[in-house]
Motif scaffolding. Structure first.
Motif, PDB file in Angstrom:
ATOM      1  N   GLU A  89      -4.361  -9.696  -0.104  1.00 50.20           N
ATOM      2  CA  GLU A  89      -4.931  -8.933   1.021  1.00 50.20           C
ATOM      3  C   GLU A  89      -4.350  -7.523   1.053  1.00 50.20           C
ATOM      4  OE1 GLU A  89      -6.862  -9.966   3.856  1.00 50.20           O
ATOM      5  OE2 GLU A  89      -6.887 -12.147   3.681  1.00 50.20           O
ATOM      6  N   GLY A 122      -6.460  -4.216   0.319  1.00 49.63           N
ATOM      7  CA  GLY A 122      -6.618  -3.464   1.558  1.00 49.63           C
ATOM      8  C   GLY A 122      -7.348  -4.244   2.636  1.00 49.63           C
ATOM      9  N   THR A 123      -7.751  -5.478   2.324  1.00 46.62           N
ATOM     10  CA  THR A 123      -8.495  -6.272   3.306  1.00 46.62           C
ATOM     11  C   THR A 123      -7.611  -6.698   4.471  1.00 46.62           C
ATOM     12  OG1 THR A 123      -8.089  -8.139   1.841  1.00 46.62           O
ATOM     13  CG2 THR A 123     -10.285  -7.193   1.811  1.00 46.62           C
ATOM     14  N   ILE A 124      -6.295  -6.580   4.299  1.00 43.89           N
ATOM     15  CA  ILE A 124      -5.388  -6.911   5.398  1.00 43.89           C
ATOM     16  C   ILE A 124      -5.709  -6.027   6.607  1.00 43.89           C
ATOM     17  CG2 ILE A 124      -3.542  -5.348   4.592  1.00 43.89           C
ATOM     18  CD1 ILE A 124      -1.559  -7.506   5.593  1.00 43.89           C
ATOM     19  N   GLU A 125      -6.143  -4.782   6.323  1.00 46.06           N
ATOM     20  CA  GLU A 125      -6.493  -3.865   7.411  1.00 46.06           C
ATOM     21  C   GLU A 125      -7.730  -4.377   8.155  1.00 46.06           C
ATOM     22  OE1 GLU A 125      -6.651   0.198   6.214  1.00 46.06           O
ATOM     23  OE2 GLU A 125      -7.227   0.898   8.200  1.00 46.06           O
ATOM     24  N   LEU A 126      -8.655  -4.933   7.380  1.00 47.33           N
ATOM     25  CA  LEU A 126      -9.861  -5.497   7.989  1.00 47.33           C
ATOM     26  C   LEU A 126      -9.499  -6.727   8.826  1.00 47.33           C
ATOM     27  CD1 LEU A 126     -13.113  -5.335   7.582  1.00 47.33           C
ATOM     28  CD2 LEU A 126     -12.687  -7.432   6.324  1.00 47.33           C
ATOM     29  N   LEU A 127      -8.741  -7.631   8.218  1.00 46.89           N
ATOM     30  CA  LEU A 127      -8.392  -8.891   8.884  1.00 46.89           C
ATOM     31  C   LEU A 127      -7.620  -8.654  10.174  1.00 46.89           C
ATOM     32  CD1 LEU A 127      -8.422 -12.012   8.605  1.00 46.89           C
ATOM     33  CD2 LEU A 127      -6.221 -11.823   7.466  1.00 46.89           C
TER      34      LEU A 127
END
Lengths: 243, 243
Positions: A76, A80-85
């Protein structure tokens, strides 16, 4: 709770969307089977139980479970999907719990697929199926403990290899703490530490469960162990989410 | 009624470096605010703080009156956020990804399906609905990120470079979409493209070195016979020369 389940569902589907799931399950089943029938001496022992199998599971999981958890947060971070999550309306602990539950459910699936062993031993003799059930509960709890450690390690880095190595190292510490080599060494020098080492050993607790004794204090031990590392996971994510 | 986005004396320090320095502004319903500035000016960091991903060092940010630090889940419910680079889960299909976001946003069953369909219609994703996101072109990936932000029809939209990587036609479509939604939302977009500010924004905020240098309608900024580009260069290049 809806958010936790949504995260868990996505993660679990993620395992099966990549070859990770199939490689894990095939390797686990092959190794477990091979070890049970060769080194474990399943037939030679002449006893209708599954302890030759259960004895190897914690050591197999020691290397396989960190392979499941290494991507949980590290991936994540990398994508960069950690920012989305973490900008979705979801309390952080639900994201942590959801990921953990997905990995745990996956381990349960892998364990369930060892059912031919149970069928075999029931066909050949009259095992105590209660003891076998307790053994499976033990396997699941050990898997949960390793998963919680692995997920916390994955939260600390964006590199999956580092996450894997850290997780194996920390899990090994807790697995081996109760082994005779460690406790004998410690009891000759610092007896107090030897007691402590035996107390935090996952394998020691697992062996009690594997003998068919599901004691409250052992279950509480595993629950607090998992809870502690999930808490560490949440704290690490909260502090280092944007790094 | 208070503005939908309120930012008061927001500051973010990374060690000795101050990325965002005492920034204050607000965005009302019906406004489209263009957030302009050179790379590294603090645009993304401000937006990340607004989205609850980066914790401010000082100051407050509120979305629909909800503080992003004290009441993060409520603030995030009213917010549609497109992170920089539009990160998405590459192995998921467009539909599966949007369903996941819908579920976390609390939609169930038929309603979740309808939300996903509406978002795909708005961003013209119907043609690629069952494709894994990793197989899509950059423009489509950006639109998936946009669809995710629009899915719950939020009163506040924060879009970090929504048209980056799109071709001229797609840029035009996204601008049209923003203009259509503008009357009943508060929209904050960051961009490098000055013509975009002229095209869609009712106000422009120019930021450099973490400080707000200008905050007025684009027409007022460009007034004294100079183009917006000239004004931008005059404002943002000066502090760098002084330093």
């Amino acid at each position: 709770m809806g958010g936790t389940l949504a995260v868990a569902r996505r993660e679990l589907a993620g395992y099966f969307a990549t070859p990770v799931a199939y490689v894990f399950i095939v390797i686990f089943l092959m190794m477990a089977g091979a070890l049970t029938f060769t080194i474990g001496g399943f037939f030679q022992r002449g006893q209708a139980d599954l302890s030759p199998f259960f004895n190897f599971v914690p050591w197999l999981f020691l290397f396989l479970v960190p392979a499941l958890t290494m991507r949980l947060w590290a991936e994540e971070r990398r994508l960069g999907t950690i920012e989305l999550l973490l900008t979705l309306p979801l309390p952080q602990w639900q994201a942590v719990l959801g990921k953990f539950l997905a990995a745990w459910a996956f381990c349960a699936i892998a364990l369930a697929l060892t059912f031919p062993l149970v069928v075999t031993v029931n066909y050949l003799g009259r095992p105590d199926n209660g003891v076998i059930a307790a053994g499976y509960v033990g396997c699941l709890l050990v898997a949960g403990a390793y998963l919680a450690v692995g997920a916390a390690m994955s939260a600390m880095t964006k590199n999956q290899v580092i996450a894997f190595v850290l997780a194996v190292a920390v899990c090994f510490l807790f697995a081996a703490a109760g082994s005779p080599v460690v406790t004998e060494f410690l009891s000759q020098r610092v007896p107090l530490l030897a007691e402590l080492a035996r107390g935090i050993s996952l394998i020691e607790r697992f062996n009690i469960l594997q003998r068919g004794v599901i004691a409250l204090r052992d279950v509480v031990f595993f629950a607090s162990f998992i809870g502690f590392f999930l808490f560490v996971n949440a704290v690490v994510i909260d502090h280092r989410k944007a790094d | 009624m208070a503005a939908l986005i309120e930012i008061e004396r927001l500051t973010k320090r990374f060690g000795a470096f101050t990325a965002v320095d005492d920034v204050s502004f607000s965005v009302d319903r019906g406004e489209v605010v263009g957030f302009l500035g050179p790379n590294g000016a603090g645009k993304s960091t401000t937006m990340k703080m607004l989205a609850g991903f980066v914790t401010p060092s000082a100051g407050t940010a509120r979305i629909c009156g909800k503080d992003v630090v004290d009441d993060p889940v409520a603030a995030k419910r009213s917010l549609g956020y497109l992170p920089e680079g539009a990160p998405t889960y590459p192995e998921m299909t467009v539909t599966a990804f949007l369903k996941f976001v819908a579920r976390i946003r609390g939609y169930r069953g038929i309603e979740a399906g309808e939300r996903v369909e509406d978002a795909m219609d708005l961003t013209q994703l119907q043609g690629v609905r069952l494709q894994p996101i990793e197989t899509l072109s950059k423009g489509f990936k950006r639109r998936v990120g946009l669809a995710q932000a629009l899915l719950h029809d939020p009163p506040v939209l924060v879009l970090d470079e929504p048209t980056d990587g799109l071709d001229p036609n797609q840029k035009h479509e996204v601008r049209e979409l923003i203009r259509r939604m503008a009357p009943d939302k508060a929209i904050l977009i960051s961009t490098h493209i000055l013509e975009e500010v002229d095209a869609v924004c009712t106000r422009a905020i120019i930021i450099a070195h973490g400080k707000v240098l200008a905050d007025s309608p684009p027409s007022a900024l460009a007034k004294p016979g100079k183009s917006l580009e000239q004004v931008f260069r005059d404002l943002t290049a000066r502090p760098a020369e002084a330093a």
